[in-house]
Design a protein around this motif. Structure first.
Motif, PDB file in Angstrom:
ATOM      1  N   THR A 234      -0.537 -46.356 -29.525  1.00 12.71           N
ATOM      2  CA  THR A 234      -1.016 -46.600 -30.882  1.00 12.71           C
ATOM      3  C   THR A 234      -1.135 -45.308 -31.677  1.00 12.71           C
ATOM      4  OG1 THR A 234      -2.238 -48.518 -30.079  1.00 12.71           O
ATOM      5  CG2 THR A 234      -2.817 -47.711 -32.251  1.00 12.71           C
ATOM      6  N   PHE A 235      -1.547 -44.225 -31.040  1.00 16.02           N
ATOM      7  CA  PHE A 235      -1.645 -42.944 -31.735  1.00 16.02           C
ATOM      8  C   PHE A 235      -0.267 -42.491 -32.197  1.00 16.02           C
ATOM      9  CE2 PHE A 235      -2.029 -38.247 -31.810  1.00 16.02           C
ATOM     10  CZ  PHE A 235      -3.055 -38.136 -32.736  1.00 16.02           C
ATOM     11  N   ALA A 236       0.741 -42.691 -31.342  1.00 12.31           N
ATOM     12  CA  ALA A 236       2.107 -42.319 -31.727  1.00 12.31           C
ATOM     13  C   ALA A 236       2.591 -43.160 -32.892  1.00 12.31           C
ATOM     14  CB  ALA A 236       3.044 -42.469 -30.536  1.00 12.31           C
ATOM     15  N   THR A 237       2.336 -44.475 -32.835  1.00 14.55           N
ATOM     16  CA  THR A 237       2.837 -45.377 -33.869  1.00 14.55           C
ATOM     17  C   THR A 237       2.084 -45.222 -35.181  1.00 14.55           C
ATOM     18  OG1 THR A 237       3.434 -46.983 -32.160  1.00 14.55           O
ATOM     19  CG2 THR A 237       3.279 -47.797 -34.413  1.00 14.55           C
ATOM     20  N   ARG A 238       0.755 -45.127 -35.106  1.00 10.62           N
ATOM     21  CA  ARG A 238      -0.066 -45.173 -36.315  1.00 10.62           C
ATOM     22  C   ARG A 238      -0.323 -43.795 -36.928  1.00 10.62           C
ATOM     23  NH1 ARG A 238      -2.592 -50.034 -37.150  1.00 10.62           N
ATOM     24  NH2 ARG A 238      -1.441 -51.674 -36.084  1.00 10.62           N
TER      25      ARG A 238
ATOM     26  N   MET B  17      -8.739 -43.204 -37.736  1.00  9.31           N
ATOM     27  CA  MET B  17      -7.458 -42.542 -37.985  1.00  9.31           C
ATOM     28  C   MET B  17      -6.264 -43.440 -37.649  1.00  9.31           C
ATOM     29  SD  MET B  17      -7.133 -40.000 -34.680  1.00  9.31           S
ATOM     30  CE  MET B  17      -8.864 -39.570 -34.660  1.00  9.31           C
ATOM     31  N   LEU B  18      -6.506 -44.497 -36.856  1.00 10.81           N
ATOM     32  CA  LEU B  18      -5.408 -45.361 -36.438  1.00 10.81           C
ATOM     33  C   LEU B  18      -5.213 -46.564 -37.354  1.00 10.81           C
ATOM     34  CD1 LEU B  18      -5.909 -45.400 -32.560  1.00 10.81           C
ATOM     35  CD2 LEU B  18      -4.610 -43.795 -33.974  1.00 10.81           C
ATOM     36  N   ILE B  19      -6.077 -46.714 -38.340  1.00 11.46           N
ATOM     37  CA  ILE B  19      -5.959 -47.872 -39.250  1.00 11.46           C
ATOM     38  C   ILE B  19      -5.941 -47.416 -40.703  1.00 11.46           C
ATOM     39  CG2 ILE B  19      -6.915 -49.622 -37.696  1.00 11.46           C
ATOM     40  CD1 ILE B  19      -9.639 -49.132 -39.067  1.00 11.46           C
ATOM     41  N   GLU B  20      -5.435 -46.218 -40.947  1.00  5.35           N
ATOM     42  CA  GLU B  20      -5.404 -45.685 -42.309  1.00  5.35           C
ATOM     43  C   GLU B  20      -4.601 -46.592 -43.238  1.00  5.35           C
ATOM     44  OE1 GLU B  20      -3.700 -41.913 -41.432  1.00  5.35           O
ATOM     45  OE2 GLU B  20      -5.633 -40.913 -41.136  1.00  5.35           O
ATOM     46  N   GLU B  21      -3.454 -47.081 -42.761  1.00  5.42           N
ATOM     47  CA  GLU B  21      -2.600 -47.900 -43.624  1.00  5.42           C
ATOM     48  C   GLU B  21      -3.235 -49.253 -43.910  1.00  5.42           C
ATOM     49  OE1 GLU B  21       1.346 -48.210 -42.126  1.00  5.42           O
ATOM     50  OE2 GLU B  21       1.719 -46.053 -42.200  1.00  5.42           O
ATOM     51  N   GLU B  22      -3.846 -49.882 -42.898  1.00 11.79           N
ATOM     52  CA  GLU B  22      -4.485 -51.183 -43.108  1.00 11.79           C
ATOM     53  C   GLU B  22      -5.648 -51.074 -44.089  1.00 11.79           C
ATOM     54  OE1 GLU B  22      -3.548 -49.989 -40.278  1.00 11.79           O
ATOM     55  OE2 GLU B  22      -2.590 -51.510 -39.028  1.00 11.79           O
ATOM     56  N   LEU B  23      -6.414 -49.994 -43.990  1.00  7.32           N
ATOM     57  CA  LEU B  23      -7.524 -49.790 -44.918  1.00  7.32           C
ATOM     58  C   LEU B  23      -7.006 -49.549 -46.328  1.00  7.32           C
ATOM     59  CD1 LEU B  23      -9.883 -47.544 -42.740  1.00  7.32           C
ATOM     60  CD2 LEU B  23     -10.270 -49.928 -43.386  1.00  7.32           C
TER      61      LEU B  23
END
Length: 323
Positions: free
Chosen positions: A107-111, A260-266
């Motif tokens: 998830t860290f790599a993807t997000r 940090m892993l949901i920046e785009e969703e937020l």
């Protein structure tokens, strides 16, 4: 001195036949005839001076020596293929760039990492980074990786033998959910205005989404808020943070995930913060590399990637790449 090596065609036929335990299926995979595969393996056996397969009316089976040789050949062919692909991937002046095989938690790599890679290409256009998923420490001497991105505690990093670790980002988890779930769960103030979020006590009564790799995460968050939550470990479990975030965005419950892993969703409004009380998890994300040799030399590309990662960790969310 001339090397004592069989042909790569013979080795490829042997590896495929050993993997399938069948000349017919090996031939299908390699787009050859069965007789061609058989001839290649017979030539290899003559070259080695030993039998690799036993033949019977039911087909073929590896001998003990054949099985041991097949394991070694499979590893060598895979390494040769990687080296070949790396050479083909090189562009421009290879002395200024380089190929890096990077192991990373998924998830860290993807997000976090991949959305920022356009800036790496701009800074180092001749660098090529291959990414594969790894969730546990490994021995660099047994793998083909040059570096790794790993999440763990400082104690865990100290126990990873033969490595040096550069801390990038501390992990801070935050309760999030879909806007619809938040709206439905919100209470009204006496003045009639909606609350900006939920209290920890209110969250304790709502469906919680669990992370299978962090089974006590919700319990730790409630303890930090001073709230008794008997159902803190109840709810469906997901292996990856990306799964947990997706389930939360679809209204299945509240997720406790690193912000940090949901920046785009937020940013898109698919997820909202349910309670603005983040908790430091005690984990951080690290850039891990093998300990340098006695001469202290490190590949230039490995060092360049470290400096770029540190700059990105200090720079906040990624900027939108130009279209």
């Amino acid at each position: 001195m001339r090397r004592k090596l069989p042909s790569t065609q013979a080795l490829a036929c042997f590896e495929a036949a050993a993997r399938h335990q069948s000349y017919t299926r090996a031939a299908q995979e390699l787009a050859l005839t069965q007789s061609a595969v058989s001839r290649q393996i017979m030539a290899l056996e003559d070259f080695l001076g030993l039998a690799l397969f036993t033949r019977n009316r039911h087909g073929v089976g590896l001998t003990a020596q054949g099985a041991a040789y097949a394991r070694q050949v499979a590893q060598r062919l895979a390494a040769l293929e990687r080296d070949t692909l790396d050479a083909m991937a090189q562009q421009g002046d290879g002395a200024r760039g380089g190929v890096i095989a990077l192991a990373a938690v998924a998830t860290f790599a993807t997000r976090w990492l991949i959305p920022r890679l356009p800036t790496l290409t701009q800074a180092h256009p001749d660098m090529v980074v291959h990414i594969e998923t790894r969730t546990r420490p490994f021995l660099f001497s047994d793998q083909e990786f040059d570096a790794a991105l790993y999440a763990g505690t400082a104690e865990q990093m100290q126990r990873w033998a033969g490595t040096q670790a550069t801390p990038l980002l501390p992990e801070e988890v935050l309760p999030v959910c879909s806007p619809a779930l938040l709206l439905g769960a919100q209470t009204q103030r006496r003045s009639g205005q909606a609350r900006l979020g939920l209290s920890a006590a209110q969250i304790a009564d709502l469906p919680l989404l669990q992370q299978s790799t962090r089974p006590t995460a919700w319990r730790q968050w409630f303890e930090a808020q001073g709230v008794d939550a008997p159902r803190a470990m109840a709810g469906p479990r997901y292996e990856l943070f990306s799964m947990t975030a997706m389930a939360a965005a679809r209204g299945l419950g509240l997720a406790l995930v690193p912000s940090m892993l949901i920046e785009e969703e937020l940013a898109r409004g698919e997820l909202v913060v349910a309670c603005p009380r983040p908790l430091k998890s005690g984990r951080s994300y690290y850039y891990v590399t093998p300990e340098p040799e006695q001469d202290g030399a490190e590949r230039a590309a490995v060092g360049q990637l470290r400096h770029w990662l540190l700059a990105q960790a200090q720079g906040g969310p990624p900027t939108t790449a130009p279209r």
